[in-house]
Motif scaffolding. Structure first.
Motif, PDB file in Angstrom:
ATOM      1  N   CYS A  60      -6.255   1.923  -2.600  1.00  0.00           N
ATOM      2  CA  CYS A  60      -7.511   1.840  -1.690  1.00  0.00           C
ATOM      3  C   CYS A  60      -8.001   0.368  -1.626  1.00  0.00           C
ATOM      4  O   CYS A  60      -8.403  -0.027  -0.577  1.00  0.00           O
ATOM      5  N   LEU A  61      -8.020  -0.292  -2.677  1.00  0.00           N
ATOM      6  CA  LEU A  61      -8.607  -1.561  -2.789  1.00  0.00           C
ATOM      7  C   LEU A  61      -7.597  -2.641  -1.874  1.00  0.00           C
ATOM      8  O   LEU A  61      -8.175  -3.526  -1.600  1.00  0.00           O
ATOM      9  N   GLU A  62      -6.409  -2.187  -1.841  1.00  0.00           N
ATOM     10  CA  GLU A  62      -5.420  -2.862  -0.843  1.00  0.00           C
ATOM     11  C   GLU A  62      -6.070  -2.950   0.822  1.00  0.00           C
ATOM     12  O   GLU A  62      -5.667  -3.947   1.252  1.00  0.00           O
ATOM     13  N   LEU A  63      -6.898  -2.221   0.876  1.00  0.00           N
ATOM     14  CA  LEU A  63      -7.370  -2.204   2.297  1.00  0.00           C
ATOM     15  C   LEU A  63      -8.348  -3.158   2.623  1.00  0.00           C
ATOM     16  O   LEU A  63      -8.686  -3.349   3.782  1.00  0.00           O
ATOM     17  N   ARG A  64      -8.768  -3.589   1.662  1.00  0.00           N
ATOM     18  CA  ARG A  64      -9.803  -4.703   1.506  1.00  0.00           C
ATOM     19  C   ARG A  64      -9.275  -5.909   2.318  1.00  0.00           C
ATOM     20  O   ARG A  64      -7.873  -6.251   2.400  1.00  0.00           O
ATOM     21  N   LEU A 107      -3.723   4.839  -7.344  1.00  0.00           N
ATOM     22  CA  LEU A 107      -4.655   5.527  -6.115  1.00  0.00           C
ATOM     23  C   LEU A 107      -5.595   4.447  -5.943  1.00  0.00           C
ATOM     24  O   LEU A 107      -5.997   3.963  -4.686  1.00  0.00           O
ATOM     25  N   THR A 108      -6.306   3.910  -6.667  1.00  0.00           N
ATOM     26  CA  THR A 108      -7.428   3.311  -6.737  1.00  0.00           C
ATOM     27  C   THR A 108      -7.161   1.889  -6.111  1.00  0.00           C
ATOM     28  O   THR A 108      -7.734   1.289  -5.219  1.00  0.00           O
ATOM     29  N   THR A 124       0.885  -1.274  -0.087  1.00  0.00           N
ATOM     30  CA  THR A 124       0.151   0.119  -0.108  1.00  0.00           C
ATOM     31  C   THR A 124       0.821   1.304  -0.057  1.00  0.00           C
ATOM     32  O   THR A 124       0.547   2.017  -0.791  1.00  0.00           O
ATOM     33  N   LEU A 173       1.061   4.201  -2.876  1.00  0.00           N
ATOM     34  CA  LEU A 173       0.592   5.528  -2.743  1.00  0.00           C
ATOM     35  C   LEU A 173       1.911   6.444  -3.255  1.00  0.00           C
ATOM     36  O   LEU A 173       1.665   7.520  -3.609  1.00  0.00           O
TER      37      LEU A 173
END
Length: 525
Positions: free
Chosen positions: A433-437, A429-430, A311, A315
């Motif tokens: 954010c999906l890596e936070l799932r 960036l998208t 992540t 970023l």
């Protein structure tokens, strides 16, 4: 001349003498000329196995196609069976017969090939493509051992011998380090440290020993040359049959041992290519995971942005791409005609030439992005200097630099670059954010492991989940625990970056072609 200089010149002279002696040894131990015999279809009273014939046919330099020839010979002797269900020879299958399960009196290399077949066919049959190894190191180790066993048999039969006699080889190896000893003493007498003396002493000997090691190998005996001539006659007879080179492996049922010897002698190109005991095709692997054999195609996403990234790395890369896009946009919008001077005879050395100003803005934006991404190094400056060259040498009132200087607003190329880097920043960036799932869980068998360039780069791991014939490789971090090819694993993965977060072993990998040890039998009571 001082003693130190005498030692240096003496060491150099010994190196020259060693090279001369080494050249004479190579000339004295070269193979004799094989005199091909008349074309014949006879094997002889006591024919050598096809694997040994492969060594003779390759002039004692290698055993190419020896494993394939051995498998065909085992098929001709009824120990294995090759079947072709359709018109495509690549879909042929190999089966172990009852005689092959308890075959006595095999040579070590024949037993090695039979063990490899046994480990793949299990209780039924397997495609011939499944014989290939999935791991490069395992394939290299297996083939090295096979070559060693074939050479040992050829020596026992009086067909091959060491190229250098042991006394000559030992003398050359010892003599390789004598010049280094003189260099080491000279370095000490010259006031150099122990480390310098060791380097001066070891380096010449290591180089000469490496040269000697590359030349070690096999050479023919008089009997070997005679038998090689006989097999050259068989090659001529087989070559006269135009269709023989295109025979599939299953035709061994008709051609018997001729197909094995033809493969060993390099006549049957199709069969030798299909029966591969190497590392196989990295993009097409046969798998039996799920109960049936099927070919699985593998895709390696080498150019996929964010592949295998964390992540924080995503970023940072998104920020770098955004910085490049903003920098290019700002330069294109704020650029004014008075930043540049007209190119004429008096402005040849000006830093405000159109090409140089444009190159500086574009390269500067790229360098700023590299700094943010943490990819800046001394080589970056060198590449930036090369990138500035076209603009530095651009001259004349016409051409790309002159046209760009008179253009109002951003250039079309700048708009494309800004859009591309902006889209890349948005994509990264998208994905970040999906890596936070919560990671997904997949289970399957490891088909292949592929390394990538770069010390910290993630490795490719191709997984067969059993429900598709096409799979995309996952990214296994370089610092992760090693996973063996052929093991069944349960992975927790991030699908956006295709990164493996953790791995759990479900079933250990079966040995790929290793010798299967017989179970210990208890003594009868």
């Amino acid at each position: 001349m001082t003693l130190t200089e005498q030692l240096y010149w003496g060491g150099a002279g010994l190196i020259v003498l060693w090279l001369v002696g080494f050249g004479l040894a190579l000339a004295a131990t070269r193979n004799g000329v094989v005199a091909p015999g008349p074309a014949t279809q006879e094997f002889g009273a006591d024919p050598e196995p096809p694997a040994v014939v492969s060594l003779l046919g390759n002039h004692w330099r290698g055993v190419e196609h020896a494993a394939a020839a051995t498998l065909l010979d085992l098929a001709a002797r009824g120990l294995v069976e090759l079947r072709q269900p359709g018109d495509d020879p690549a879909l042929s299958t190999v089966h172990l017969t009852g005689a092959g399960r308890s075959a006595p009196g095999l040579t070590p290399y024949e037993q090695r090939v039979l063990d490899r077949v046994s480990s793949r066919v299990a209780d039924g049959g397997a495609p011939i493509g499944a014989i290939a190894f999935r791991d490069d190191k395992r394939a290299a180790s297996w083939n090295t051992a096979l070559r060693r066993e074939i050479i040992a048999d050829a020596r026992l039969r009086g067909l091959s011998r060491y190229r250098f006699p042991r006394l000559l080889g030992s003398a050359l190896l010892t003599g390789a380090f004598v010049p280094g000893a003189l260099f080491a003493v000279a370095a000490v007498l010259g006031g150099h440290g122990v480390r310098a003396a060791l380097c001066a002493g070891v380096a010449p000997g290591a180089a000469l020993a490496y040269l000697l090691g590359k030349s070690l190998g096999e050479r023919a005996t008089p009997k070997g040359l005679e038998r090689a001539g006989h097999w050259a006659g068989l090659r001529a007879w087989l070559t006269a049959h135009e269709d023989f080179a295109r025979l599939p492996p299953a035709s061994v049922a008709v051609w018997d041992r001729y197909l094995a010897y033809g493969t060993a002698l390099g006549v049957t190109s199709l069969t030798g290519r299909l029966l591969g005991f190497d590392s196989g095709d990295r993009r097409r692997v046969w798998s039996s995971y799920g109960g049936t054999w099927r070919p699985v195609r593998i895709r390696y996403p080498r150019l996929r942005p964010g592949f295998g990234g964390s992540t924080s790395r995503l970023l940072r890369s998104a920020t770098a791409a955004g910085v490049v896009a903003v920098g290019l946009c700002a330069f294109a919008v704020l650029r004014q005609p008075d930043w540049m001077v007209a190119v004429d005879a008096h402005s040849g050395g000006s830093l405000r030439r159109p090409g140089l100003v444009l190159s500086a803005g574009w390269v500067g934006s790229a360098l700023l992005g590299l700094v943010v991404a943490g990819k800046f190094s001394r080589w970056t400056l060198f590449l930036a200097f090369l990138a500035m060259m076209p603009g530095n040498f651009a001259s004349g009132s016409h051409g790309w630099a002159g046209d760009a200087a008179t253009h109002e607003g951003p250039l079309p190329g700048e708009l494309v670059a800004v859009a591309a880097f902006g889209a890349l920043a948005a994509y990264l960036l998208t994905v970040a954010c999906l890596e936070l799932r919560e990671p997904a869980t997949v289970t399957g068998e490891v088909l292949r492991m592929e390394s990538r360039k770069g010390k910290g780069a993630a490795r490719f791991l191709a997984l067969d989940e059993g429900d598709t014939d096409l799979t995309t490789a996952w990214a296994l971090p370089a610092a992760s625990q090693a996973i063996a090819t052929g093991a069944q694993v349960r992975l927790r993965v991030s699908r956006g970056t295709r990164t493996i977060r953790s791995a759990e072993l479900v079933r250990a990998a079966m040995p790929e072609g290793d010798r299967v040890k017989a179970p210990k039998q208890e003594a009868p009571s």
